[in-house]
Scaffold this motif. Structure first.
Motif, PDB file in Angstrom:
ATOM      1  N   MET A  27       1.928   7.204   4.867  1.00  0.00           N
ATOM      2  CA  MET A  27       1.532   7.486   6.247  1.00  0.00           C
ATOM      3  C   MET A  27       2.704   7.243   7.200  1.00  0.00           C
ATOM      4  N   ARG A  28       3.457   6.182   6.960  1.00  0.00           N
ATOM      5  CA  ARG A  28       4.633   5.927   7.814  1.00  0.00           C
ATOM      6  C   ARG A  28       5.641   7.065   7.679  1.00  0.00           C
ATOM      7  N   GLY A  29       5.770   7.603   6.460  1.00  0.00           N
ATOM      8  CA  GLY A  29       6.650   8.750   6.260  1.00  0.00           C
ATOM      9  C   GLY A  29       6.156   9.967   7.020  1.00  0.00           C
ATOM     10  N   SER A  66       0.834  -1.203   0.000  1.00  0.00           N
ATOM     11  CA  SER A  66       0.000   0.000   0.000  1.00  0.00           C
ATOM     12  C   SER A  66       0.869   1.253   0.000  1.00  0.00           C
ATOM     13  N   VAL A  67       0.739   2.033  -1.049  1.00  0.00           N
ATOM     14  CA  VAL A  67       1.478   3.295  -1.129  1.00  0.00           C
ATOM     15  C   VAL A  67       0.959   4.268  -0.068  1.00  0.00           C
ATOM     16  N   ALA A  80       5.457   3.055  -6.347  1.00  0.00           N
ATOM     17  CA  ALA A  80       4.769   3.924  -7.314  1.00  0.00           C
ATOM     18  C   ALA A  80       5.672   5.115  -7.597  1.00  0.00           C
ATOM     19  N   PRO A  81       6.516   5.022  -8.623  1.00  0.00           N
ATOM     20  CA  PRO A  81       7.523   6.059  -8.867  1.00  0.00           C
ATOM     21  C   PRO A  81       6.959   7.459  -9.103  1.00  0.00           C
ATOM     22  N   ALA A 111       2.855  11.421  -6.014  1.00  0.00           N
ATOM     23  CA  ALA A 111       3.100  12.850  -5.796  1.00  0.00           C
ATOM     24  C   ALA A 111       3.370  13.170  -4.331  1.00  0.00           C
ATOM     25  N   VAL A 112       2.677  12.483  -3.415  1.00  0.00           N
ATOM     26  CA  VAL A 112       2.889  12.749  -1.982  1.00  0.00           C
ATOM     27  C   VAL A 112       4.335  12.453  -1.598  1.00  0.00           C
ATOM     28  N   ALA A 113       4.817  11.287  -2.010  1.00  0.00           N
ATOM     29  CA  ALA A 113       6.186  10.913  -1.665  1.00  0.00           C
ATOM     30  C   ALA A 113       7.198  11.840  -2.335  1.00  0.00           C
TER      31      ALA A 113
END
Length: 932
Positions: A783-785, A777-778, A808-809, A812-814
């Motif tokens: 959320m962990r980040g 799950s992305v 998921a390269p 956008a959130v990451a």
């Protein structure tokens, strides 16, 4: 078999045989010549002579009557009405002239007016019967079959042998799809009058509808020989040839008929039919535009309109035409299938479902219909039912490629990308080598599934397969996607260059290369490239809109507007250009200029969905709420499944202090699509605004209790509590929903609520358990980040976001949050990450991050201008975020706009305010005020 629809061509067109009155010594030569012309089928010559006759003898009722009949056969029903009235005024054969007048009404589509203007009243005998038959025909066109039957019964009571009575009874039976009764009546009457052309035409019409077009053509040749002037017989013969696939015969008959009836709507209809079958879409569209006013008499026009609009890239118009056609042909399974097909293509799944339900009720759910229902069920996350329907479709047709593709899509939606690959491989094995287009499509799908599965070798295999069969552009595009996913921008550039070499001038390749330029921090190169592409393809909206968007982010709003204005001047009918200009004008609060543009648009463009929505926004911005509501109502009438417009109308209704109207708008949308989350959220929001938190909570529970609204409604109660800062309630609601229907989104909601409520241990425990349950799950990785960020552990946060990007390269959130972390750490790749986030998802948050990094990065006037534009846009789109507001103020201060910066800072720098950048914002405000 060609695609011509089996329809009644026109209830208004009747035979002329025996109508033309005999000439007598007192009538002018021009009338006598007209009779001779009629006898030889020269209707245009006859009309000219009759016009001369009535000009010289304006009270000649016989000439007026014959001119009316000729006009009606030539498709000029308005002139037919005028001449019929003059014949009646002259006292010529009152009943026949009256029948002509009534038929002219129906031919003009004025059936309701006929019923109003011609009551039976105190009429008796044949005169009353003629009126009753005319009223029956009008009710028949209006699909009021019971009333038509009652009118025919009255006509028989007045005069059992009234003209047209028996034929109209047959037409009523056909309209009711009681074909057996129609055949019995025709057979009985043919025993009395064996060669009656009107009966033969109706027999042929039934044969065409029942799949016997060759027999119908033979019958029609007999009927037309006996009644060579009848328009309907000629049209039916063309229809029979088309239905039999005899295109040369149809075209020959069409050519012969056109010489006699150059303005015939029926001939134009069949020419359009041929154009649609031959894929001459633009020519077909022009003909159908001409025929649009008589769609009630030629329902097949709507069928052709739907196919044509779909082919010309107008899905909303195509679906509307198909729905109207299905409404006029309620028993036609092909009509319902067409609606379902177009609705699925355009994402209107509720519309499609209703059509498929009708097919199921009629026992006509074939493999194609099952494929469509499967696609809807996949969209609705009804995995088990989707799988059952797809397997049933395969059972009905083992070679059904669509069913196999649906099963692959189902696996992909379930997150089982490996299974999706296997399904696509099975489909690929069943594609005939001759079906190159299908082969290419499936190979692209398989390659895309492999991308999601991180199966680079299969992607490479599909690239090679596409290259081998000569689909170099598709191969290059797929390889470029793999390169983008890997973050290998140099390879992406190389593959897009290969695509450009295979397809010189390819806009897709150039847009991809411009994207590479942006992602490698070369906005000037992207600007130069897009400018060149627009110059080469000035009418293509893709590069024009991309160039204007880039110019805006580079703080060149005037240049962006000039780009759009030039494109609009070159292609004034392109809705995309007009919409983009209006959007920019509205964003800049240039309401007068926007209004001036709207006023110059053709009426048809003003009714386009995109333009209606923007007109409503303009009206609302200028306080014209009633007009805004009218525009949105018009838009919803044309596109009832448009959620954005429906929410906008509800918002306007609330602003007009009409909450009940707002609720009705939302309820109507939920009736069409019960699982539309945005509408359910609006419903809860309305309850909150009108009756408070308790009522809103009850509304959320009510929606969640209805199976039709699930599983989407499961998050409503938790979302409501979060918005009200009721952390404990939110956590409890999300956890209950998660226990009932586990999903990463529900887990994330509960975790967020627990953290906000101070229950960090509970949040971390749930995060750990949910992550174990959904390891790929992305959302949970992000959320962990976020949790790591909240405790200031930038290293752990960066690791989690890096994990998200492996999954998921383009997340956008990451990308956005990792860019922020890298910027805080002073790492050089921060800007590249922020650029990737913004290019992939241009939101206020990604614009803010990229703008802030540019503002504090390498100095330069162009970079500073772009930073200011990005931060201003972010603040304009999300004015409630104080950190974004502070960043915008900081950019304004850098560019010397001290007054504007202070105006932004004062409302957010207050003793009660609390946000991450509060201290920095306060310091900046104090500094700017000292400078004054």
């Amino acid at each position: 078999m060609r695609s011509v629809r089996s329809v009644t061509l026109s209830l208004a067109v009747a035979g002329m045989a025996g109508f033309a009155p005999a000439a007598h010594a007192g009538q002018p030569r021009s009338y006598q010549r007209a009779q001779a012309a009629v006898a030889h089928g020269k209707l245009l010559d006859a009309r000219l002579d009759l016009l001369n006759a009535v000009r010289r003898h304006p009270h000649d009722g016989a000439a007026h009557a014959l001119l009316g009949e000729v006009s009606l056969q030539l498709g000029d029903a308005v002139s037919a009405e005028r001449e019929a009235r003059k014949a009646i005024a002259a006292g010529y054969q009152p009943n026949r002239s009256l029948a002509l007048l009534l038929r002219s009404y129906v031919a003009q589509g004025r059936s309701i007016a006929l019923l109003h203007d011609f009551p039976i009243g105190s009429a008796t005998g044949v005169h009353a019967a003629v009126i009753a038959v005319g009223r029956a025909r009008a009710n028949l066109v209006l699909a009021r079959f019971d009333r038509a039957e009652a009118d025919l019964a009255r006509a028989a009571g007045f005069a059992p042998d009234a003209p047209g009575l028996y034929e109209t009874r047959i037409d009523l039976a056909i309209a009711r799809h009681d074909l057996a009764a129609a055949r019995r009546m025709i057979a009985a009457r043919l025993k009395v009058t064996p060669a009656a052309p009107a009966l033969l035409r109706r027999e042929a019409q039934l044969d065409i509808g029942e799949g016997q077009p060759a027999r119908a053509a033979t019958i029609l040749q007999r009927a037309n020989a006996a009644d060579p002037l009848n328009t309907r017989g000629k049209l039916l013969l063309i229809q029979a040839h088309l239905a039999a696939g005899a295109l040369p015969a149809a075209q020959a008959e069409l050519k012969r008929a056109a010489s006699l009836l150059p303005h015939s709507a029926g001939l134009a209809y069949f020419q359009a039919t041929i154009d649609v079958d031959e894929h001459h879409w633009h020519r077909a569209s022009a003909l159908l535009d001409h025929l649009g006013g008589i769609a009630t008499q030629l329902p097949g026009i709507l069928y052709l309109r739907a196919r044509t609009d779909a082919a010309l890239g107008q899905p909303a118009a195509a679906l509307t035409a198909a729905q109207k056609f299905a409404a006029q042909q309620p028993g036609d399974s092909a009509a319902q299938l067409l609606v379902a097909t177009l609705a699925v293509r355009s994402g209107h799944y509720g519309v499609a479902s209703r059509s498929l339900d009708k097919l199921a009720a009629a026992g006509k759910l074939d493999a194609q219909a099952l494929d469509l229902r499967t696609a809807i069920e996949i969209h609705d996350h009804k995995w088990n039912q989707a799988e059952q329907d797809a397997l049933q479709a395969l059972k009905a047709d083992p070679k059904d490629l669509a069913a196999g593709i649906n099963l692959a899509e189902l696996a992909q939606q379930r997150g089982d990308f490996k299974a999706a690959e296997q399904r696509y491989r099975a489909v690929l094995a069943g594609v005939p080598a001759s079906a190159s287009a299908v082969l290419t499509s499936v190979e692209i799908r398989l390659g895309s599934a492999a991308l999601l599965a991180n199966d680079a070798p299969t992607v490479t295999q599909m690239v090679a397969a596409l290259d081998k069969q000569g689909a170099t552009p598709a191969a290059a595009q797929l390889q470029a996607k793999l390169d983008f996913r890997r973050g290998d921008l140099d390879a992406a550039r190389a593959d897009l260059t290969r695509l450009l070499a295979a397809r010189p001038g390819s806009v897709t390749a150039q847009l991809g290369l411009a994207r590479v330029d942006l992602l490698t921090q070369r906005p000037d190169a992207a600007l130069k490239r897009l400018t060149a592409v627009v110059k080469a393809h000035p009418a293509d909206p893709r590069p024009v809109l991309a160039l204007a968007a880039l110019q805006r982010t580079m703080n060149q709003p005037d240049a962006a507007l000039a780009t759009l204005d030039r494109a609009h001047d070159r292609a004034p009918d392109n809705v995309a250009f007009v919409a983009a200009i209006l959007q920019q004008r509205l964003a800049a609060k240039q309401f007068t200029e926007a209004g001036n543009l709207v006023s110059t648009l053709p009426a048809a463009m003003q009714r386009q969905p995109q333009i209606l929505l923007l007109r409503a926004k303009l009206d609302a911005a200028q306080g014209r709420l009633d007009q805004a509501a009218l525009n949105l109502q018009s838009l919803l009438a044309a596109t009832p499944d448009d959620v954005t417009s429906r929410l906008a109308l509800a918002h306007i209704d609330m602003a007009r202090k009409q909450p009940q109207a707002a609720e009705a708008v939302i309820e109507a949308g939920l009736a069409r699509d019960p699982r539309q989350l945005a509408l359910m959220q609006a419903r809860v929001g309305l309850a909150l605004a009108r009756h408070g938190a308790g009522a809103a909570e009850q509304e959320a529970k009510r929606l969640a209790a209805a199976p039709d609204h699930m599983p989407e409604a499961g998050a409503l109660e938790g979302d409501l509590a979060l918005s009200l800062h009721h952390w404990a309630k939110a956590a409890a609601a999300f956890k209950a929903a998660y226990d009932a229907n586990p999903s990463p989104a529900l887990a994330a909601g509960a975790i967020r609520a627990d953290i906000q409520g101070g229950h960090r241990d509970a949040a971390l425990a749930l995060l750990k358990a949910a992550s174990a349950r959904f390891p790929d799950s992305v959302a949970l990785s992000d959320m962990r980040g976020s949790v790591a960020l909240s405790r200031g552990d930038l290293k752990a946060a960066a690791a989690e976001y890096a994990h998200s990007l492996r999954l998921a390269p383009q997340d956008a959130v990451a990308l956005n949050n990792l860019a922020w972390i890298e910027a805080k750490s002073g790492k050089p790749d921060a800007e590249a990450l922020a650029e990737r986030a913004y290019v992939g998802a241009p939101t206020p948050q990604t614009a803010d991050t990229l703008g802030w990094i540019l503002l504090h990065g390498t100095p330069g006037k162009a970079r500073r201008a772009r930073a200011a534009a990005l931060l201003n846009a972010a603040h304009r789109e999300d004015p409630a975020d104080p950190s974004i507001a502070y960043h915008d103020a900081a950019a304004l201060a850098r560019t010397g706009e001290r007054g504007k910066a202070i105006a932004i800072l004062k409302p957010i720098v207050t003793p009660k305010a609390s946000f991450a950048d509060h201290a920095a914002a306060a310091a900046l405000l104090a500094k700017l005020e000292r400078q004054g």
